[in-house]
Design an enzyme around this catalytic site. Structure first.
Site, PDB file in Angstrom:
ATOM      1  N   SER A 101      94.966  67.896  52.762  1.00 54.52           N
ATOM      2  CA  SER A 101      94.162  66.493  52.721  1.00 54.52           C
ATOM      3  C   SER A 101      92.999  66.666  52.256  1.00 54.52           C
ATOM      4  CB  SER A 101      94.108  65.717  53.936  1.00 54.52           C
ATOM      5  OG  SER A 101      93.321  66.146  54.913  1.00 54.52           O
ATOM      6  N   ILE A 102      92.390  65.460  52.187  1.00 54.42           N
ATOM      7  CA  ILE A 102      91.357  65.619  51.539  1.00 54.42           C
ATOM      8  C   ILE A 102      89.534  65.768  52.653  1.00 54.42           C
ATOM      9  CG2 ILE A 102      90.492  63.028  53.004  1.00 54.42           C
ATOM     10  CD1 ILE A 102      89.146  62.252  49.559  1.00 54.42           C
ATOM     11  N   LYS A 103      90.552  65.570  54.152  1.00 55.69           N
ATOM     12  CA  LYS A 103      88.976  65.808  55.169  1.00 55.69           C
ATOM     13  C   LYS A 103      88.845  66.885  55.282  1.00 55.69           C
ATOM     14  CE  LYS A 103      88.845  61.840  56.335  1.00 55.69           C
ATOM     15  NZ  LYS A 103      88.944  61.168  57.781  1.00 55.69           N
ATOM     16  N   ASP A 104      89.663  68.355  54.614  1.00 54.86           N
ATOM     17  CA  ASP A 104      89.044  69.622  54.514  1.00 54.86           C
ATOM     18  C   ASP A 104      87.554  69.519  54.043  1.00 54.86           C
ATOM     19  OD1 ASP A 104      91.707  70.211  55.383  1.00 54.86           O
ATOM     20  OD2 ASP A 104      92.425  71.580  53.204  1.00 54.86           O
TER      21      ASP A 104
ATOM     22  N   GLY B  37      85.489  68.737  56.986  1.00 56.22           N
ATOM     23  CA  GLY B  37      85.312  69.909  58.112  1.00 56.22           C
ATOM     24  C   GLY B  37      84.679  70.742  57.890  1.00 56.22           C
TER      25      GLY B  37
END
Length: 304
Positions: A41-44, A47
């Protein structure tokens, strides 16, 4: 290509032109495929930025515990970023969110704490803050209010889109808002670079950006209960509120027509991009973001 850690694969995701839909002549809808990040996902992107910044600023050390309210993708991104440091992880997740994302967070070593579905993400934030007060040497990135969130996408996703377009700017940028970080960061980037770019935000029914009342929705990963603190109203040229029915319809359609296995927030983004295409002159280029893939939502009957 030989890499040393999976985090080297974060970013520089492919952009795909979506075919098979009736668009004005020479109009293109291009989608940034964020499921090709290693955590899916884009949230890598977020993070890594949150953990690296916290270490650089001396906020955390290798004995710290990371506590975060999350629907799942940010937790997975934080888990990947924290892996090499051996950090303890506690993620607070409303019960309604997908089992697959929770299992992936557990595989990365996280403890999952549930909050009631009816309390929404606000309940998860409150629980995370309460845990932070009790646990020594803990750190709450708090993506929903942390300015590092939009900064991540300002520094990475915005420039990547321009690079994908060979130095050109799109006529319109369309993105969903959950924490609001992706939209805010890229919208700010485009507004600073070219005033001609329309920046368009997507939400499900039950979200408040378009003036509606907060309420339940099945489209996962987007929708806000209060206005994100780092999102400026002058960055929003248009709000499209997409029903669950429409979001899930295009999620299935994009799999069948384009072989794209995406989440329902991506289906909503595409539905909004189609609406945007009908308002712009023929020959326009619309860029949207598909934040993640469908595999982590199969238990939610995403292809029903």
């Amino acid at each position: 290509m030989i890499i040393q850690t999976v985090n080297e694969l974060i970013g520089q995701t492919p952009m795909m032109e979506i075919k098979g839909y009736d668009l004005p002549e020479n109009t293109r809808i291009l989608a940034k495929l964020e499921q090709f990040n290693p955590g899916g996902s884009i949230k890598d992107r977020l993070g890594v930025k949150l953990i690296d910044t916290a270490f650089k600023e001396g906020i955390i050390n290798k004995e710290s515990t990371i506590i975060e309210p999350t629907a799942g993708n940010t937790g997975i991104g934080l888990g990947l970023a924290a892996m090499s440091y051996g950090l303890k992880l506690i993620f607070v997740v409303p019960e309604k969110f997908s089992i697959e994302k929770q299992e992936l967070m557990r595989v990365l070593g996280a403890e999952i704490v549930h909050t009631p579905t009816e309390e929404g993400i606000k309940g998860a934030v409150a629980k995370a803050k309460a845990l932070g007060e009790k646990i020594e040497n803990s750190y709450l990135p708090l993506q929903f209010e942390n300015p590092i969130n939009p900064l991540t996408y300002y520094e990475t996703l915005g420039p990547e889109i321009v690079n994908d377009l060979d130095g050109q700017y799109p006529d319109s940028f369309v993105a969903g808002a959950g924490s609001g970080g992706t939209f805010s960061g890229v919208a700010q980037y485009f507004k600073e670079q070219s005033e001609s770019v329309r920046t368009v935000v997507v939400e499900p029914e039950g979200s408040i950006l378009g003036g509606g009342e907060p309420g339940p929705h099945e489209t996962e990963g987007i929708g806000v209960e209060s206005f994100p603190p780092f999102m400026k109203k002058e960055w929003i040229d248009q709000v499209y509120t997409i029903s669950d029915e429409e979001a899930f319809y295009y999620t299935k359609e994009l799999a069948r027509k384009n072989g794209l296995f995406i989440g329902s927030s991506s289906g909503a983004a595409f539905a909004a991009a189609l609406k945007e295409a009908q308002t712009l002159p023929a020959g326009s280029t619309i860029v949207t973001v598909f934040p993640d893939g469908s595999e982590r939502y199969l238990s939610k009957n995403i292809y029903k």
